[in-house]
Every structure is written in C-alpha cells, then in structure tokens.
Scaffold this motif. Sequence first.
Motif, PDB file in Angstrom:
ATOM      1  N   THR A   1       0.882  -1.160   0.000  1.00 41.03           N
ATOM      2  CA  THR A   1       0.000   0.000   0.000  1.00 41.03           C
ATOM      3  C   THR A   1       0.927   1.219   0.000  1.00 41.03           C
ATOM      4  O   THR A   1       2.150   1.065   0.045  1.00 41.03           O
TER       5      THR A   1
ATOM      6  N   GLU B   1     -14.947  -8.700  -0.325  1.00 44.40           N
ATOM      7  CA  GLU B   1     -14.593  -7.296  -0.125  1.00 44.40           C
ATOM      8  C   GLU B   1     -13.928  -6.764  -1.389  1.00 44.40           C
ATOM      9  O   GLU B   1     -12.816  -7.179  -1.729  1.00 44.40           O
TER      10      GLU B   1
ATOM     11  N   GLU C   1       0.561   4.636   1.714  1.00 51.17           N
ATOM     12  CA  GLU C   1       0.353   5.818   2.561  1.00 51.17           C
ATOM     13  C   GLU C   1       1.647   6.602   2.779  1.00 51.17           C
ATOM     14  O   GLU C   1       1.673   7.833   2.694  1.00 51.17           O
TER      15      GLU C   1
ATOM     16  N   GLY D   1      -4.794 -12.898  -4.053  1.00 49.71           N
ATOM     17  CA  GLY D   1      -3.493 -13.105  -4.664  1.00 49.71           C
ATOM     18  C   GLY D   1      -2.412 -12.616  -3.724  1.00 49.71           C
ATOM     19  O   GLY D   1      -2.686 -12.046  -2.666  1.00 49.71           O
TER      20      GLY D   1
HETATM   21  N1  5CA Z   1      -4.407   1.709   1.631  1.00 48.71           N
HETATM   22  C1  5CA Z   1      -5.735   1.178   1.781  1.00 48.71           C
HETATM   23  C2  5CA Z   1      -6.706   1.834   0.914  1.00 48.71           C
HETATM   24  S1  5CA Z   1      -6.012   2.500  -0.487  1.00 48.71           S
HETATM   25  C3  5CA Z   1      -5.715  -0.339   1.550  1.00 48.71           C
HETATM   26  O1  5CA Z   1      -4.708  -0.902   1.247  1.00 48.71           O
HETATM   27  N2  5CA Z   1      -6.874  -0.926   1.725  1.00 48.71           N
HETATM   28  S2  5CA Z   1      -7.125  -2.493   1.675  1.00 48.71           S
HETATM   29  O2  5CA Z   1      -6.124  -3.181   2.401  1.00 48.71           O
HETATM   30  O3  5CA Z   1      -8.471  -2.684   2.119  1.00 48.71           O
HETATM   31  O4  5CA Z   1      -7.016  -2.966   0.189  1.00 48.71           O
HETATM   32  C4  5CA Z   1      -7.895  -2.402  -0.768  1.00 48.71           C
HETATM   33  C5  5CA Z   1      -8.596  -3.478  -1.565  1.00 48.71           C
HETATM   34  O5  5CA Z   1      -7.636  -4.295  -2.232  1.00 48.71           O
HETATM   35  C6  5CA Z   1      -9.411  -4.453  -0.739  1.00 48.71           C
HETATM   36  O6  5CA Z   1     -10.692  -3.951  -0.479  1.00 48.71           O
HETATM   37  C7  5CA Z   1      -9.457  -5.668  -1.644  1.00 48.71           C
HETATM   38  O7  5CA Z   1     -10.532  -5.543  -2.567  1.00 48.71           O
HETATM   39  C8  5CA Z   1      -8.153  -5.591  -2.388  1.00 48.71           C
HETATM   40  N3  5CA Z   1      -7.195  -6.591  -1.857  1.00 48.71           N
HETATM   41  C9  5CA Z   1      -6.571  -6.585  -0.658  1.00 48.71           C
HETATM   42  N4  5CA Z   1      -5.777  -7.662  -0.530  1.00 48.71           N
HETATM   43  C10 5CA Z   1      -5.898  -8.373  -1.666  1.00 48.71           C
HETATM   44  C11 5CA Z   1      -5.335  -9.600  -2.149  1.00 48.71           C
HETATM   45  N5  5CA Z   1      -4.462 -10.285  -1.424  1.00 48.71           N
HETATM   46  N6  5CA Z   1      -5.694 -10.050  -3.394  1.00 48.71           N
HETATM   47  C12 5CA Z   1      -6.555  -9.342  -4.148  1.00 48.71           C
HETATM   48  N7  5CA Z   1      -7.118  -8.175  -3.744  1.00 48.71           N
HETATM   49  C13 5CA Z   1      -6.804  -7.702  -2.528  1.00 48.71           C
END
Ligand code: 5CA
Length: 451
Positions: free
Chosen positions: A109, A283, A111, A152
């Motif tokens: 991510t 989600e 931030e 993933g």
């Molecule tokens: N920094 C914040 C918002 S930008 C963030 O990282 N949010 S999160 O952790 O919720 O990830 C955002 C979205 O990425 C999730 O709602 C999900 O749809 C997707 N996501 C998270 N982890 C995975 C994964 N391992 N594989 C596929 N999609 C994922």
Amino acid sequence: MRLSRYFLPVLKENPSEAQIVSHRYMLRAGMIKQSAAGIYSWLPLGFKVLKKIETIVHEEQMRAGHIPMLMPTLQSADLWKESGRYDDYGQEMLRISDRHGRDMLYGPTNEELITDIFRSHVGSYKDLPLTLYHIQWKFRDEIRPRFGVMRGREFYMKDGYNFDLTKEDALHAYNRHLVSYLRSYERMGLQAIPMRADGGPIGGDYTHEFLVLADTGESEVFYDSAVTDLTFGDRAIDYDSVEQCQGVLEEFTSKYARTDETHDEALFNEVPEERRRVARGIEVGQIFYFGTKYSEALGANVQGPDGKQSPVHMGSHGIGVSRLLGAIIEASHDDKGIIWPEGVTPFHCGIVNLKQGDAEADAACESLYEALTAAGLEPLYDDRKERAGGKFATMDLIGLPWRITVGPRGLKNGVVELTSRRTGESEELSPEAAVQKIVEIYANHQTGRGF
Ligand code: 5CA
C-alpha cells in the motif's frame, strides 16, 4: 477480433486446483495462468477485462475530481521506518535488499510514499483539497493465497489518498469516495454494499468496506435486507456538494450492515427479524478516514489561513481491481460459464459462423463484423473450422453477453439469430436489425475500453 488469430487457450477439463467457480472459469476461459502461488500472468482475455475494469475506475475517480498518477511498486524501507509500520506490518510485507544492502520492499500500500510526496511539495491550505490516486500492482505475502485472483499475493489495486485541512473536509472526501465507488461498481454490473468495518493495519476507526454478496466470500457479514434494495442509478451528483455526498452516505449506510469485525449483536437485533441476514461477502473495496496518523508521523504539515502549521487530515481509499474479476464472475455465471455484464465484457458480441467456408455465410459474418466495428464495438468472430457445438461451448464459457449466429439456412430467409447469454433467449432478425439492436444495447452502457 477473429478467433483464428487470437490467443484464447481454453481448457476443456476443470482444473483440479480451483476450488471456486470464478477461479475455475478464469483458468478454463484462458484468462490467467498461475506463475507462482498467488501470482498470475494475465492472458489476453483476462487482461482485456482487467483493463476495462481499470478504465471504469479511472473514469469515475476523475469524475469525482481525483487526480491520477503513478507510484513505483518497489519502495525504500526508510519511509516505513519513519512511520513505524516497517516493524508493524509483519510477514505480509515482502522485504528485499538491493546490491548496496539497502532495505527495500514491494509496496503493499502507499500511505508513506504519497505522504512523502505531499510533504515535499505542498505547504499551504491554498493547495487543498487534494486527492491523488494510482492503480498499481501491490504485493502482500498472504499466508494463504487462494481462489485465484481473489486473494493473490501480487494484485492490482486502485489506491487513493485525500489531503485536507480539517476533519470536516476530509470527511467530505470520504463521502465523495463512497459515492464514486457506488457508481463504479454499478457500472460493472455489481451490487457492492458499504459496511462498517475495521481499520486493520491501515488504521483509523472510521472505515467502510464494500461487499459483494456471494457464498464463496471470505467475510462474514450481517445486514438488514433493506440495504439490497438501494441502487445509485444514473442520478446526477455534484461532487463538490457536501450535502449531496453526505446525503448519499446516509442513504447507503443508515441501515445495519457490518462485517464480523464490527458486528454488534444488540444493534442487529433491533432490525426486524424477517429482514436480518447473515451471509458471506467478497470485499471489493475499502475507504478509510485516519486523520493525522501518517501526517504526524512523517511531518506533513500545512499552513492554515491563520498562519498556523498543522498536520494534514488524510484518508485512503482502495478498490481491488484484479479481485473484481473474480467477484463479478462469482456474481454472474451459470453452469456453462461466465456471463459478463455489458459494462466490462471483453468483447461486445460474439459472431458464430455455423458453416465456415460457405461463401454466403462467410460474407454475412464479414459484413456483420465490419458493421459492428464501424459502430465502435468490438466483436469476437469465431471463424475457425470447428463444429457448431464446440463454438457455442466456447462462447458460453467466455461469457460474451450477446451472440449472433449465422448459418446458411437462416440466410436463405434473410435472418441471423441474436441470443442473450443471460436469458438464453434468441430472436431471428435481419443482419442489419441485429447490429442495430446491439448498438442500442451498448448505447445504454458506458463500457470501458479494453486492449
Ligand atoms: N491503503 C488502503 C486503501 S487505499 C488499503 O490498502 N486498503 S485495503 O487493504 O483494504 O485494500 C484495498 C482493496 O484491495 C481491498 O478492499 C481488496 O478488494 C483488495 N485486496 C486486498 N488484498 C488483496 C489480495 N491479497 N488479493 C486481491 N485483492 C486484494
């Protein structure tokens, strides 16, 4: 595209490693190929849908006034040490060192990186409000990558970051994101319900997840069934209007809808019993307001109108772009294959030639192909010398919402057959009327452009 010249490595057998339908169909339809656990190559058909989803996300973010940019996948660990998350993030973070022994990481991510960009270039309230976003590959070394692109290790995510002078302004940015997300998911043919959630490693206690209801979802959810009656539709919205955005937030979040992390049994029991639902959900996005958590840690201050310096208020907002392919398939398929919603379909319409090599059938297919292309649509023409049954099975598997079938018998009567993948219903039409109908259908859908 002519299928004879495309790369569509369809599998006849069900791959044994796929436990859920979306994973199975993505492999069988030749959309992805696993290269390592939780890491995939995106084959042409999968790549095309991925890009269509990405385009919708970009269009809706820009419509909301958010500014696209691009940050790298590899980050220096220094910023993460500054924020304190280098130690907190744990084993999900893939840590690497370069040839000079410097600590690097593959970003899970952004931030820290975006806050660093902000602090380097913005110092005054006059430059606010500001929301920057990008769509970029992320890596999280998930303990249990599974279900194909759903969970993933490498995945494609839209992440956006708002910078505001006050908490009120930041909450408006939060609401703006909620509205733009509702629009985005609906354009993809999905209902994604905002639910009160937990901040996790991003932080902040004001956060909503967007969930697509599906039995195969990884989250347990509790909601008032009345939330499933809400749709955003094509209503006009002024993203600068605090009242309008707040109104949408209230409309979509006032009914009980929570993930298990924030579930409150007593509150849930206030929902009339016949409307209480316990289900599972995928989600597909999450929005956060976390105030000054990162701006304080990294010293991202702005000067207010009174001349005083204060840490900027922030939030971050993610959409799981690659996960969305799986979510859409989970929500829209049958036992023959995928059924793409018009908004994200890789090709707008299939053309099946029942008798390849028959001069009249070939010519009719060519002219349909040209007419659809001239109308700005992308047909997929199955021009292979295959039996009709095999061609239909491929079309059903890859899930194009409309198919035109052309055969010598129909052509004698001046007709082709137009079939809806969703309902299975067919009608006989002149080739011109079939093209006209497809053009009209897509005039009502803002489809993303593929590659
Ligand atoms: N920094 C914040 C918002 S930008 C963030 O990282 N949010 S999160 O952790 O919720 O990830 C955002 C979205 O990425 C999730 O709602 C999900 O749809 C997707 N996501 C998270 N982890 C995975 C994964 N391992 N594989 C596929 N999609 C994922």
